[in-house]
Design an enzyme around this catalytic site. Structure first.
Site, PDB file in Angstrom:
ATOM      1  N   GLU A 150      28.827  11.328 -31.263  1.00 34.14           N
ATOM      2  CA  GLU A 150      27.767  12.222 -30.757  1.00 34.14           C
ATOM      3  C   GLU A 150      27.013  12.959 -31.866  1.00 34.14           C
ATOM      4  O   GLU A 150      26.790  14.167 -31.776  1.00 34.14           O
ATOM      5  CB  GLU A 150      28.366  13.213 -29.745  1.00 34.14           C
ATOM      6  CG  GLU A 150      29.022  12.493 -28.579  1.00 34.14           C
ATOM      7  CD  GLU A 150      29.800  13.414 -27.634  1.00 34.14           C
ATOM      8  OE1 GLU A 150      29.782  14.635 -27.800  1.00 34.14           O
ATOM      9  OE2 GLU A 150      30.450  12.884 -26.698  1.00 34.14           O
ATOM     10  N   ASN A 191      29.828   6.334 -31.723  1.00 32.72           N
ATOM     11  CA  ASN A 191      30.005   6.472 -30.274  1.00 32.72           C
ATOM     12  C   ASN A 191      29.140   7.615 -29.729  1.00 32.72           C
ATOM     13  O   ASN A 191      29.095   8.695 -30.317  1.00 32.72           O
ATOM     14  CB  ASN A 191      31.501   6.801 -30.029  1.00 32.72           C
ATOM     15  CG  ASN A 191      31.912   6.742 -28.579  1.00 32.72           C
ATOM     16  OD1 ASN A 191      31.637   5.768 -27.892  1.00 32.72           O
ATOM     17  ND2 ASN A 191      32.590   7.785 -28.100  1.00 32.72           N
ATOM     18  N   HIS A 227      28.987   7.844 -19.325  1.00 32.74           N
ATOM     19  CA  HIS A 227      29.250   8.888 -18.321  1.00 32.74           C
ATOM     20  C   HIS A 227      27.987   8.955 -17.465  1.00 32.74           C
ATOM     21  O   HIS A 227      26.976   9.517 -17.900  1.00 32.74           O
ATOM     22  CB  HIS A 227      29.498  10.242 -19.000  1.00 32.74           C
ATOM     23  CG  HIS A 227      30.745  10.275 -19.829  1.00 32.74           C
ATOM     24  ND1 HIS A 227      32.002  10.262 -19.257  1.00 32.74           N
ATOM     25  CD2 HIS A 227      30.933  10.316 -21.168  1.00 32.74           C
ATOM     26  CE1 HIS A 227      32.916  10.305 -20.222  1.00 32.74           C
ATOM     27  NE2 HIS A 227      32.297  10.315 -21.386  1.00 32.74           N
ATOM     28  N   GLU A 257      33.671   5.021 -22.439  1.00 30.01           N
ATOM     29  CA  GLU A 257      34.150   6.203 -21.684  1.00 30.01           C
ATOM     30  C   GLU A 257      33.593   6.201 -20.261  1.00 30.01           C
ATOM     31  O   GLU A 257      33.200   7.250 -19.739  1.00 30.01           O
ATOM     32  CB  GLU A 257      33.722   7.508 -22.383  1.00 30.01           C
ATOM     33  CG  GLU A 257      34.122   7.610 -23.836  1.00 30.01           C
ATOM     34  CD  GLU A 257      33.825   8.975 -24.470  1.00 30.01           C
ATOM     35  OE1 GLU A 257      33.499   9.933 -23.738  1.00 30.01           O
ATOM     36  OE2 GLU A 257      33.914   9.075 -25.702  1.00 30.01           O
ATOM     37  N   ASP A 259      32.632   6.618 -16.561  1.00 33.53           N
ATOM     38  CA  ASP A 259      32.950   7.184 -15.251  1.00 33.53           C
ATOM     39  C   ASP A 259      31.636   7.381 -14.510  1.00 33.53           C
ATOM     40  O   ASP A 259      30.568   7.423 -15.117  1.00 33.53           O
ATOM     41  CB  ASP A 259      33.803   8.459 -15.313  1.00 33.53           C
ATOM     42  CG  ASP A 259      33.282   9.539 -16.232  1.00 33.53           C
ATOM     43  OD1 ASP A 259      32.081   9.557 -16.533  1.00 33.53           O
ATOM     44  OD2 ASP A 259      34.090  10.394 -16.646  1.00 33.53           O
TER      45      ASP A 259
END
Ligand code: 9MR
Length: 339
Positions: A150, A191, A227, A257, A259
């Site tokens: 990030e 990432n 996400h 990651e 979701d």
């Protein structure tokens, strides 16, 4: 009577064969895919069902928190590897791979580091020592690291952080070089979130990793966190296009990651769960179709332990198993597309 008993036995045998064959792990394996989940050490230690479902369904895990700077390096001269080791040992026992997460991030930093008044040289030495120690410690046990996490802000500029402020923008390439020196065999990733498709943030990430590649900085791939929301699904075409352009730089792309929040979606619960399942299905399809995507990791697997209600303090059900470890439509959608 005997016939009926035989039929019941055959049926239950068939069901149990299906139950053992039809799990994400074995289906993914057949496709050469790593399928993973983020894992919480405390929960793993406490809950047998969590352990059982994790080992049955996944062939990879990411420590959700315990390889971050703060938990791993709580004091300047002290490391605490024990909680991360629990996960690495579990992975070994269950023949799973480990994604290391994460070496350099603006978040989850220990107080001693954040409060210190460092010169550029001092902070470089701290980061180098941290990366060498951690990457060497897990050499041969971690297959890939999120080296930098990030570093691009939502407005596509370089994110303000202690690393950028004190070292300058070259902390990114330093981190990759040091990680490579510590373990030349481990794969190294950048990432980030909100950059799955084509947008100003993913353009900035593309420019960043292209410049790293052009200058022969050792980077193997880009992690798309994923996400996302069921009511605003990422466009499959745009994610595919992003994967493709990164592939043209010689980079791998992993979903790291995933979701899918459903609370903002309208409709009945059933409709929301169907919308959620479609997003999981579409993203898996995009990964399977792309030449450079062989890893698909979820940020947890049961709604019981998702970070979203815990951390964002918003109720939601973003994962593929419900709170009772029952597979949701999203699970069935992944099985279907892998099958
Ligand atoms: O899910 C993680 C949560 O338990 C932690 O409290 C939080 C801060 O360390 O980090 C969460 O994980 C984040 C990941 O490390 C980086 N991408 C975003 C994830 C969700 O916030």
């Amino acid at each position: 009577m005997l016939l009926a008993l035989g039929a019941v036995l055959t049926l239950s045998l068939m069901c149990s064969t299906q139950a053992t064959n039809l799990n994400l792990r074995s289906l993914a394996q057949k496709q050469g895919l790593n399928i993973g989940a983020a894992v919480l050490t405390g929960v793993l230690q406490k809950e047998p069902t969590y352990r059982r479902v994790l080992a049955r369904e996944f062939n990879m895990l990411t420590p959700e928190n315990h390889m971050k700077f703060k938990p791993l390096h709580p004091e300047r001269d002290r490391y605490d590897f024990a909680p991360a080791d629990v996960l690495v040992d579990f992975a070994k026992e269950n023949d799973m791979q480990v994604r290391g997460h994460t070496l350099v991030w603006h978040h989850s930093l220990p107080e001693w580091l954040e409060k210190g008044e460092w010169t550029r040289e001092e902070l470089m030495a701290i980061l180098q020592e941290h990366i060498y120690t951690v990457v060497e410690r897990y050499r041969g046990q971690v297959v890939e690291w999120d080296v930098v996490n990030e570093a691009i802000a939502d407005d596509a500029s370089l994110r303000k952080s202690i690393w950028l402020n004190v070292i300058g923008s070259d902390y990114i390439e330093m981190a990759f070089r040091w990680a490579h020196e510590a373990d030349p065999t481990v794969k190294l990733f950048y990432n980030d979130y909100g950059s799955e498709g084509i947008n100003s943030k993913s353009d900035a990430i593309y420019a960043l990793v292209k410049s790293l590649r052009d200058r022969h900085v050792p980077i193997d791939g880009v992690g798309l966190q994923m996400h996302v929301r069921a009511d605003k699904p990422p466009s499959a075409e745009k994610v595919a296009a992003n994967m493709k352009r990164l592939g043209e730089l010689g980079l791998e792309v992993h979903i790291t990651e995933m979701d899918v929040k459903i609370e903002h979606a309208t409709g009945t619960l059933e409709e929301k769960l169907t919308a959620q399942a479609n997003v999981y299905r579409d993203m898996m399809q995009v990964c399977l179709t792309a030449e450079n995507c062989d890893t698909f990791v979820l940020w947890g697997f049961t709604d019981l332990h998702s970070w979203i209600p815990r951390y964002l303090k918003q109720p939601d059900s973003p994962l593929i198993f419900d709170k009772f470890y029952n597979p949701k439509p999203a699970y069935d959608a992944l099985v279907e597309v892998l099958n």
